[in-house]
Design a protein around this motif. Structure first.
Motif, PDB file in Angstrom:
ATOM      1  N   SER A 177     -96.990 135.652  -7.700  1.00  0.00           N
ATOM      2  CA  SER A 177     -95.703 135.273  -7.191  1.00  0.00           C
ATOM      3  C   SER A 177     -96.292 134.059  -7.464  1.00  0.00           C
ATOM      4  N   ARG A 226    -100.019 138.613  -4.261  1.00  0.00           N
ATOM      5  CA  ARG A 226     -98.603 138.670  -4.311  1.00  0.00           C
ATOM      6  C   ARG A 226     -97.995 138.999  -5.571  1.00  0.00           C
ATOM      7  N   ALA A 229     -94.397 139.143  -8.660  1.00  0.00           N
ATOM      8  CA  ALA A 229     -93.038 138.772  -8.638  1.00  0.00           C
ATOM      9  C   ALA A 229     -92.235 139.594  -9.223  1.00  0.00           C
ATOM     10  N   ASP A 238     -92.543 139.524  -4.201  1.00  0.00           N
ATOM     11  CA  ASP A 238     -91.510 139.035  -4.260  1.00  0.00           C
ATOM     12  C   ASP A 238     -90.356 138.783  -5.024  1.00  0.00           C
ATOM     13  N   THR A 292     -89.177 129.624  -9.579  1.00  0.00           N
ATOM     14  CA  THR A 292     -88.978 130.261 -10.809  1.00  0.00           C
ATOM     15  C   THR A 292     -88.388 129.651 -11.862  1.00  0.00           C
TER      16      THR A 292
END
Length: 249
Positions: free
Chosen positions: A29, A38, A40, A72, A205
């Protein structure tokens, strides 16, 4: 227009000119620390098993990251089929990771069902959050349609219960908002407890996706798109000429 046709219109109008859904899995992420497991998920499309992001896509992605400690989930979606959204919600809440939901643009209709899977939920300052009674597409005879309607009632009841548990409003108020198809600004979504906070930073993003424009004409109370700041000079001249002709008859 009945709700089945509205749902079909929403899905079709937002899935044209695409070869595949706007769904991505990133193994790391943009919010992950260097040593953090982690990943996403980016859900930037309608929720639908045929033309958008499906429950199967999400389940497959989650099965590929069993050891993630945090996930996420970035959402920008005009909604879609509530049964697909419910399956996605179930897949997220049963994963062992802590789920962090980030609403980068719109979370409307079925997309809010997905957002409720978040242990934390945040929304962009310009984001919108819309709730209403669930839609799905139904085919078959009268008996089958009644079964679908009964199932929708059950789904609505579970969604209402989730909203009541999350939001700072009672069941009557939640149902009134759903009946009216209510659109909340980011600040209103926070004030009513649907989300925890407003995003105050660049979350990394893809801006091209998060800034995409949705066709929301299937909804009764959807916010109108902003008028263009500048008109073409040629268009202004044509408009003046047309008005002159109408005036002089």
């Amino acid at each position: 227009m009945n709700n089945s046709r509205k749902l079909m219109a929403l899905i079709q109008s937002n899935s044209q000119n695409k070869t595949k859904p706007d769904f991505k899995v990133q193994q790391k992420s943009p919010l992950a620390a260097e040593d953090e497991n982690r990943p996403a998920l980016l859900i930037y499309d309608v929720i639908d098993p045929w033309w958008g992001v499906s429950a199967e896509m999400i389940k497959t992605a989650l099965l590929s990251i069993p050891d993630a400690t945090d996930i996420d989930v970035f959402i920008n979606s005009p909604g879609g089929d509530v049964f697909e959204a419910t399956a996605i919600y179930s897949s997220l809440i049963t994963h062992s990771a802590k789920i962090h939901v980030h609403i980068d643009g719109i979370a409307a209709s079925a997309a809010t069902r997905i957002s409720m899977a978040g242990d934390t939920i945040e929304i962009a300052e310009s984001g919108m959050y819309m709730i209403h009674y669930a839609w799905t597409m139904g085919f078959g005879n009268a008996t089958e349609m009644r079964k679908s309607a009964d199932m929708l009632d059950k789904v609505d009841n579970t969604i209402v219960a989730d909203y009541v548990n999350k939001a700072s409003a009672d069941e009557t108020q939640i149902r009134d908002w759903m009946e009216a198809e209510t659109w909340f600004t980011a600040q209103e979504a926070v004030e009513h407890g649907f989300v925890n906070s407003i995003i105050q930073r660049n979350n990394g993003t893809d801006n091209k996706l998060s800034n995409k424009t949705w066709d929301l004409t299937a909804y009764q109370n959807a916010p109108k798109p902003p008028e263009p700041e500048h008109k073409f000079e040629q268009r202004e001249r044509l408009e003046r000429f047309a008005n002159m002709l109408l005036t002089t008859g």
